[in-house]
Design an enzyme around this catalytic site. Structure first.
Site, short mmCIF file in Angstrom:
data_model
loop_
_atom_site.label_atom_id
_atom_site.label_comp_id
_atom_site.label_asym_id
_atom_site.label_seq_id
_atom_site.Cartn_x
_atom_site.Cartn_y
_atom_site.Cartn_z
CG LEU A 117 -1.92 -0.88 1.09
CD1 LEU A 117 -2.73 -1.46 2.59
CD2 LEU A 117 -2.98 -1.03 0.30
CG PHE A 118 4.10 1.60 2.02
CD1 PHE A 118 5.24 1.15 1.80
CD2 PHE A 118 4.87 2.61 3.50
CE1 PHE A 118 6.15 0.19 2.61
CE2 PHE A 118 6.02 1.88 4.40
CZ PHE A 118 6.54 0.77 3.76
CG ASP A 119 8.25 3.82 -1.70
OD1 ASP A 119 8.90 4.33 -1.42
OD2 ASP A 119 8.17 2.56 -2.47
#
Length: 419
Positions: free
Chosen positions: A384-386
């Site tokens: 989900l991140f980066d």
């Protein structure tokens, strides 16, 4: 010529150094933050641990030697990251998020900008924090969109020899700083003209902690990485010198894509570290627990199959990560296909591996008696991140595949595009 994955003596020394630092410094972090109530309290409790990582030279390791650091390449950072994440995911995330915050300055800063802003981050002293202020409320996956009314909403208004920045950002690592007054340095993405397309107006500005105009709206409760901190912040007429822009208006797309291209492969190392921790936990369980049976659990075929699959996936992700980071280094960051593929594959594989570890342990894995539930909560962040795998990373790969002359064998054969 044979393919050799043997580390150089220097890389092996670095790996063992990071392993020892992780064991000595990070082992008690999860227990330290577990009983604390607010995100700010948990983050503050990690401050001395972060300081120890800085003192061990692991922040300076993210800065190349010409700027006072000891970075020798992305692959070496991957070696460090895996060792840290195999013990704790919280404080290393703060450390590497600071590296992400510095990435635009390192890759696109002028010598004057680098000389002005980098010294606190290469001294091996204190607890300096840098943050990349990119994501905005409502999502930023389409930050390149040229359609009117879309794209990034933070605006930098020219005012004489300065830029005045206003806008909201969210999911910004440690944007509040240790004391609620802001990180030491921000790299802020903003439009210099809200009516012009980002290809002409998007820029990245270096913003040292402002004396006024920065408001920390809230710190966000996350299900994993409980000792790290992400915030929603607002810039209200924050004034910075014109000399603090990286490049010129319109360069922001390249600056941001380059920074996130470098970190994509490193997420693979984060994921491998968490998989290592999960595999170690379930292997110890399977070798010692009988669960009322006559033999240790590892003697049962179902458990053995889960362990074999977990280990194979872990090893595949490790070597894909090494290949991606090495290829990024050798092509000077021009080739990011493998980094993108690594980010997608390793992050999603980590979720499956931790889940398989929980299946092998059974109901006890759903309690705090073992670390697996916490590891799953950490692993869920990586797709989900980066740059989310669905909204950002797979579309990046799609655009690469659609380019005229795309060569599907170039990355596998170690070639840069066009070679």
């Amino acid at each position: 010529m044979a393919i050799d994955f043997t580390l150089s003596p220097e890389q092996r020394e670095l790996q063992l150094h990071a392993r020892k630092v992780a064991e000595d410094v990070l082992s008690g972090v999860r227990e330290t933050v577990a009983g604390l109530g607010t995100p700010e309290e948990r983050f503050a409790a990690t401050r001395p641990v972060y300081r120890d990582l800085v003192r061990a030279g692991l922040l300076r390791k993210q800065v190349p030697p010409p700027f006072g650091g000891t970075m020798t390449g992305l692959l070496d950072l991957a070696l460090v990251a895996e060792e840290l994440w195999a013990v704790d995911a919280d404080v290393p995330l703060s450390l590497f998020s600071t590296g992400l915050g510095l990435m635009p300055l390192l890759m696109f800063g002028t010598p004057e900008q680098q000389e002005r802003f980098l010294p606190p981050f290469v001294s091996d002293e204190g607890e300096p924090l840098a943050a990349l202020a990119f994501s905005e409320p409502g999502g930023s996956a389409n930050f390149q969109s040229a359609h009117p009314g879309t794209g990034m909403n933070t605006v930098a208004r020219g005012d004489g020899d300065a830029w005045v920045i206003s806008g909201e950002k969210q999911f910004i690592p440690h944007a509040s700083g240790w004391d609620g007054e802001g990180a030491d340095l921000f790299a802020v993405a903003a439009r210099t003209d809200p009516d012009a397309p980002p290809q002409e107006s998007l820029a990245v500005f270096l913003v040292p902690r402002p004396e006024q105009g920065l408001t920390v709206l809230n710190s966000m409760e996350t299900i994993g990485h409980r000792g790290a901190l992400v915030s929603r912040i607002r810039f209200d007429e924050v004034r910075v010198p014109a000399a603090n822009m990286l490049g010129k208006p319109g360069d922001g797309i390249l600056v941001l894509e380059s920074a996130f291209g470098a970190t994509a492969g490193l997420v693979g190392a984060f994921a491998v570290g968490v998989m290592r921790a999960a595999f170690r936990t379930v292997l110890d369980f399977a070798r010692t627990e009988r669960r009322g049976g006559a033999v240790p659990v590892i003697e049962h075929q179902n458990v053995g199959t889960l362990l074999a699959d977990m280990k194979a996936r872990l090893e595949a992700c490790r070597y894909l990560t090494w290949k991606a980071c090495d290829h990024f280094d050798k092509t000077g960051g021009r080739e990011i296909e493998l980094s993108l593929a690594t980010k997608v594959f390793a992050s999603e594989t980590a979720v499956q591996v931790v889940y398989d570890a929980m299946r092998a342990v059974g109901a006890e894995a759903y309690t705090t008696a073992r670390p697996l539930a916490g590891l799953l909560q950490d692993a869920l962040a990586y797709p989900l991140f980066d740059g989310g795998n669905v909204g950002v990373r797979r579309p990046q790969l799609q655009r690469l595949f659609a380019q005229p002359g795309y060569d599907s064998l170039a990355a596998a054969e170690g070639r840069a595009p066009g070679e």
